[in-house]
Every structure is written in structure tokens, then in C-alpha cells.
Motif scaffolding. Structure first.
Motif, PDB file in Angstrom:
ATOM      1  N   SER A 397      33.174  32.192  55.147  1.00 32.24           N
ATOM      2  CA  SER A 397      33.905  31.352  54.203  1.00 32.24           C
ATOM      3  C   SER A 397      32.968  30.452  53.402  1.00 32.24           C
ATOM      4  O   SER A 397      33.092  30.335  52.180  1.00 32.24           O
ATOM      5  N   PHE A 400      30.948  32.683  51.076  1.00 34.27           N
ATOM      6  CA  PHE A 400      31.762  33.117  49.941  1.00 34.27           C
ATOM      7  C   PHE A 400      31.983  31.968  48.960  1.00 34.27           C
ATOM      8  O   PHE A 400      31.956  32.155  47.741  1.00 34.27           O
ATOM      9  N   GLY A 401      32.170  30.746  49.496  1.00 35.65           N
ATOM     10  CA  GLY A 401      32.361  29.584  48.630  1.00 35.65           C
ATOM     11  C   GLY A 401      31.116  29.214  47.855  1.00 35.65           C
ATOM     12  O   GLY A 401      31.198  28.628  46.770  1.00 35.65           O
ATOM     13  N   PRO A 404      29.878  31.279  43.700  1.00 35.36           N
ATOM     14  CA  PRO A 404      29.951  30.792  42.322  1.00 35.36           C
ATOM     15  C   PRO A 404      29.041  29.605  42.046  1.00 35.36           C
ATOM     16  O   PRO A 404      28.757  29.303  40.883  1.00 35.36           O
ATOM     17  N   TYR A 411      31.277  36.135  38.451  1.00 29.07           N
ATOM     18  CA  TYR A 411      32.581  36.744  38.177  1.00 29.07           C
ATOM     19  C   TYR A 411      32.857  36.941  36.680  1.00 29.07           C
ATOM     20  O   TYR A 411      33.999  37.140  36.280  1.00 29.07           O
ATOM     21  N   PHE A 422      38.486  32.231  41.592  1.00 32.48           N
ATOM     22  CA  PHE A 422      37.324  32.265  42.472  1.00 32.48           C
ATOM     23  C   PHE A 422      36.066  31.639  41.871  1.00 32.48           C
ATOM     24  O   PHE A 422      35.039  31.562  42.537  1.00 32.48           O
ATOM     25  N   HIS A 423      36.149  31.184  40.639  1.00 34.79           N
ATOM     26  CA  HIS A 423      35.008  30.472  40.066  1.00 34.79           C
ATOM     27  C   HIS A 423      34.845  29.110  40.736  1.00 34.79           C
ATOM     28  O   HIS A 423      33.781  28.510  40.700  1.00 34.79           O
ATOM     29  N   GLY A 425      34.275  27.093  43.930  1.00 36.55           N
ATOM     30  CA  GLY A 425      33.782  27.309  45.288  1.00 36.55           C
ATOM     31  C   GLY A 425      34.747  26.810  46.332  1.00 36.55           C
ATOM     32  O   GLY A 425      34.877  27.390  47.416  1.00 36.55           O
ATOM     33  N   SER A 427      38.108  26.692  46.076  1.00 34.02           N
ATOM     34  CA  SER A 427      39.200  27.656  46.192  1.00 34.02           C
ATOM     35  C   SER A 427      38.736  28.916  46.914  1.00 34.02           C
ATOM     36  O   SER A 427      39.453  29.461  47.760  1.00 34.02           O
ATOM     37  N   SER A 428      37.537  29.378  46.580  1.00 36.21           N
ATOM     38  CA  SER A 428      36.999  30.588  47.219  1.00 36.21           C
ATOM     39  C   SER A 428      36.909  30.406  48.729  1.00 36.21           C
ATOM     40  O   SER A 428      37.353  31.257  49.507  1.00 36.21           O
ATOM     41  N   MET A 432      39.287  32.299  51.599  1.00 36.55           N
ATOM     42  CA  MET A 432      38.613  33.124  52.605  1.00 36.55           C
ATOM     43  C   MET A 432      38.853  32.579  54.013  1.00 36.55           C
ATOM     44  O   MET A 432      39.150  33.343  54.947  1.00 36.55           O
TER      45      MET A 432
END
Length: 500
Positions: A397, A400-401, A404, A411, A422-423, A425, A427-428, A432
Motif C-alpha cells: 500500500s 503503491f501510494g 505518483p 499515469y 490514482f494521481h 498518493g 487515494s492510491s 490499496m
């Protein structure tokens, strides 16, 4: 009968005061700490109107009107969020302001031919839809255990570090002195002052370290000619935001759909911020409270275009200020909201605050945002990592964050709606962490009974030499080693053992 009523009232008051966020400070302290919140988020709240106004081809006077409107609405939204009314407001120390999540979408709407009126129209409709769907988001509280909240809080702090670095370098990457030794040196001096004041014995000075450091950093900037207050006297002194100053809103279907995606991102981020500040304040946050906070967010966003402002959201950087100062009172943030309203009505005061050099904000921001990440790590320390997949949830997580943040163009080739989500971080990482927590901790079918390879090395290990020192029946109780006869065994530190 009267005694019973009085007793009940006293009990209610005592119960209410048990919440850390309900603490009341003196008027002076309340507004001093509130002003500290304003300084912390000021750069963030004026950036969106600057960018959107420039994209719309506005002159400096119109952009100034946008900035004043955003300060005014942000202040009102902050008061609503912190003080609260039935069904609206989380009653937590959260500062509200223009969400940066929608800036790129708004610029795209402006360039698409709709102009600023289409932006306002899309914000109104999307926010009303967001208001209607808040019950869905408020029900996700059970999917935010410490493994998720800790991950999100840590990511919030990490994703804000580029903001602090940009401020420290000067804030404007097109300026000739961007990244100069002078700018970074000023940021470093401000950071050093924060750390020094935090070490001072006085609790009041320590808690006001950010504000005092900004003032002293600005003084240093004036001495070295790095601060410009020449424009403070230019423009109006008092100005009330004119409703629909740029014309009535325009409603375009494509713009509304794009803005609805932004609203979904905003709801996700605000949910994470509400849970994060709840962890930091150490207060109970349930689905009702999240719902009240999200409704305040959406109501403020729906009304903001009336006064020429944009979507409202909780500011993550101020969560860090709550963590570093330890001042958990929501009324402090309410005072900050009142200051924002005044700044929106008195542009001259806004120009004074705007004159604080950006590197000064950057120096303070490094400590502030780092504190948010540290708070997340503290939460993650409470997580159980034995015989489960929690470690990989955290690892995947956060990783993934960070994508961006490490590669902002990652993206760019994806559909715009995907990039909008997802741009961010935050939210990403939130998406996840929630999905992986569901996969590994709720949908247990298929999980191995043995602990994951990803948890290797996290268990405690006792060496054979340690065991040789113990006899059958020895035990460890209350921080003391007790032998089989019930006598305490003295424990020497490793340094003393080496001396012998």
C-alpha cells in the motif's frame, strides 16, 4: 427536581469534556494556535485559485478576488466542520480549504471551452451528488483497522514532503533563484528554530514553535532582503465576496462527470483525514461522525461556487500540526477558520500573510509533514504481524501510494478518470490498503495457516546462550526476572557485563 437536573447537566458537561477535542483554551492561546494553523495551510489554499485563474486567463485583480473567496469559504467550511450542527460537521480539529485533487480537472474544464462558469456548475452538481452518497462512505469505518489507518497516515505525511521541498526551494520553479542556497538556507534556519523552540522547557513556547519559527524566519528573510512586503498596501482593504462575480454557473455533462470523479477522490481523502486526526487526537471516530464530516465537506463544496470558490476538503498538513503541537482542541481550529473568514473580508491582511517567504513555510513543513508520517508509524507499531499478511498490506500500500510521488507522469497514458483517482498518493494508498485488508483479513478463504514469508524475521528469537542462564521454573513478571524459588534475579546492563 432542580438538584437532579443540575446533577444531570454537570454529568453531561463532564462527559463532553472527556473528549480531548472539546478542550477549551484561553482566548489568546486559542487564536495564537489558530493563526498557526492558518500559516500552515495558507500556501496550499491560495495555490488552486492561482493556477485555475491563470488557466482561465484572468488578470491579477480577478485572481485576487478568487483567492479572497477561497479564504472566505474555507473559513466558513472550517467553522462548520469543527463546531458542527446536526448532521453536518465531524467536530474534529480539521481545517477545510480548496481541494488540490480537482485542480487538473478544473484546468481541463477551463481549456475545454466551458470557462470558469462551467467549473462552478460542475462543482455544484457533483457536490450535491456527493452529499447524497455520503452514507455509503460513512459505513466503511470497520474496514479501517490500524493496519489501514497507519498506512494511510504514513502515506499522507510522505506525500506531503514534495510540497515542503518545493516550498523550501522557493515555491516557483520558474523563478531564477529557485533551489538556491539562500532559499534552502532560509528553510534550514526556520527548521532549526522549530527544533530549538521545541526543546525549550516552556510548554507554551514549544507548542507555538511553528508560529514563532515562521515569524523569526520572516525576520531573517527581511534582514537578508528575501522578503517583499511592498505589495501589502496595494488593493482594497475591505471587500465582501460578490456572489457569482464571474457570471452564473454553466452546467455541462462532461464537466460534471469529470468533477464527480474528483468528488469521489475528495470523499476518500477526507475519510482518511478524519480517521487520521481521530487517531492523533485519540478520540472515537465512528461511521456517524465520518458521515457528519463528509456531509459538511460536500455542503461546503456545493455552496462554495456561489461565492466564487471551489471544492472543499480537509487539509492533511494541518493534521501534522495537531500531532506536533499536541493541541487537540477543535475550537483552536475554529478560531483559525474565523481568521480565514476575516482574511477573506480584509484582503490587506491576506496580503500580509502571503508575504511570508515560501522557504520559511518549507522549513516548518519538513517537520510538520514528517510528524504526520511518524504518527502513522506509531499506529503501525500497534499492528500484529505474526501469522498474517499485514506486513505485505503495509508494504504494497505504501509502495503503491509512493508511485505518483516518485513518478508524477506515471499515469499520464491512462484514462483521465483513472489518473484523477490514482494521481493522489493518499487515494492510491487508501484504496490499496482497503482492498488488501479485505482480501487477506476478511476473505480468509485460501489463506495459508503458516505465517507468510513476508513476515520472516519479525518474531522474537532467543539464543541458546540465553536459555542456558535460565533454570526450570524461572519467570518474568512486572519487569523483573524471578527464579524458581520466587527470588528476584538481578539484571545487569550489557555495558556493565562487558566491564567485568
Amino acid at each position: 427536581m432542580n438538584l437532579k437536573k443540575k446533577s444531570a447537566a454537570t454529568t453531561a458537561k463532564r462527559t463532553s469534556s472527556n473528549r480531548p477535542e472539546d478542550t477549551r483554551l484561553s482566548i489568546g492561546s486559542t487564536f495564537a494556535y489558530g493563526f498557526q494553523h492558518v500559516l500552515t495551510m495558507y500556501g496550499g489554499i491560495i495555490a488552486p485559485p492561482l493556477i485555475i485563474g491563470a488557466a482561465a486567463g484572468m488578470n491579477s485583480q480577478d485572481i485576487g478576488l478568487l483567492i479572497a473567496a477561497c479564504l472566505f469559504v474555507g473559513g466558513l467550511a472550517t467553522i462548520l466542520q469543527t463546531v458542527g450542527i446536526p448532521f453536518f460537521g465531524s467536530q474534529l480539529p480539521l481545517v477545510q480549504g480548496v481541494s488540490f485533487a480537482g485542480v487538473s480537472t478544473m484546468v481541463a474544464i477551463v481549456h475545454g471551452g466551458g470557462g470558469i462558469q462551467a467549473v462552478f456548475g460542475s462543482v455544484i452538481v457533483a457536490s450535491v451528488i456527493g452529499l447524497l452518497i455520503t452514507p455509503l462512505f460513512s459505513k466503511i469505518i470497520r474496514f479501517f483497522p490500524p493496519v489501514v489507518t497507519g498506512t494511510v497516515i504514513t502515506t499522507i505525511g510522505l506525500t506531503l514532503m514534495p510540497v515542503a521541498a518545493n516550498w523550501a526551494m522557493g515555491g516557483n520553479n520558474k523563478a531564477p533563484n529557485y533551489g538556491s542556497v539562500a532559499n534552502i538556507g532560509l528553510a534550514a534556519a526556520t527548521m532549526a528554530i522549530v527544533l530549538l523552540l521545541s526543546k525549550v522547557g516552556s510548554a507554551a513556547i514549544s507548542r507555538l514553535s511553528i508560529l514563532l519559527a515562521m515569524v523569526l524566519g520572516t525576520v531573517i528573510a527581511v534582514i537578508f532582503g528575501m522578503a517583499d512586503f511592498s505589495k501589502v498596501g496595494q488593493g482594497e482593504i475591505v471587500a465582501f465576496p460578490t456572489p457569482f462575480a464571474f457570471g452564473p454557473p454553466v452546467f455541462e455533462v462532461a464537466a460534471i462527470i469529470s468533477m464527480l470523479i474528483v468528488i469521489l477522490v475528495t470523499l476518500t481523502e477526507t475519510s482518511a483525514d478524519i480517521i487520521a486526526v481521530g487517531e492523533i487526537v485519540d478520540t472515537k471516530v465512528d461511521s456517524r461522525r465520518i458521515g457528519d464530516g463528509l456531509r459538511a465537506d460536500m455542503l461546503s463544496s456545493a455552496i462554495s461556487p456561489l461565492f466564487n470558490s471551489f471544492t472543499q476538503s480537509a487539509f492533511a498538513q494541518n493534521v501534522g500540526l495537531v500531532a506536533i503541537t499536541g493541541v487537540k482542541s477543535r475550537f483552536v481550529v475554529s478560531a483559525g477558520g474565523l481568521i480565514l473568514v476575516v482574511l477573506g473580508l480584509l484582503p490587506i491582511l491576506g496580503r500580509v500573510v502571503a508575504a511570508v517567504p515560501t522557504p520559511v513555510l518549507g522549513g516548518a513543513g519538513v517537520v510538520l509533514f514528517g510528524t504526520v508520517a511518524a504518527s502513522g508509524i506509531r499506529t503501525l507499531a500497534k499492528v500484529e504481524y505474526k501469522n498474517n499478511m499485514n506486513l505485505i498490506i503495509v508494504a504494497a500500500s505504501i509502495g503503491f501510494g509512493m508511485i505518483p510521488i516518485a513518478a508524477p507522469s506515471f499515469y499520464d497514458q491512462f484514462p483521465s478518470w483513472f489518473g484523477t483517482i490514482f494521481h493522489s498518493g493518499i487515494s492510491s494508498a487508501a484504496v490499496m490498503a482497503i482492498l488488501l485488508n479485505l482480501l487477506f483479513n476478511h476473505l480468509r478463504a485460501g489463506n495459508t495457516e503458516n505465517q507468510s514469508v513476508f513476515v520472516a524475521g519479525t518474531e522474537r528469537i532467543v539464543t541458546e546462550d540465553d536459555l542456558k542462564c535460565l533454570a526450570d521454573g524461572d519467570r518474568y513478571e512486572g519487569g523483573k526476572l524471578i527464579d524458581s524459588d520466587g527470588k528476584e534475579v538481578p539484571v545487569k546492563s550489557s555495558n556493565k557485563a562487558d566491564e567485568h
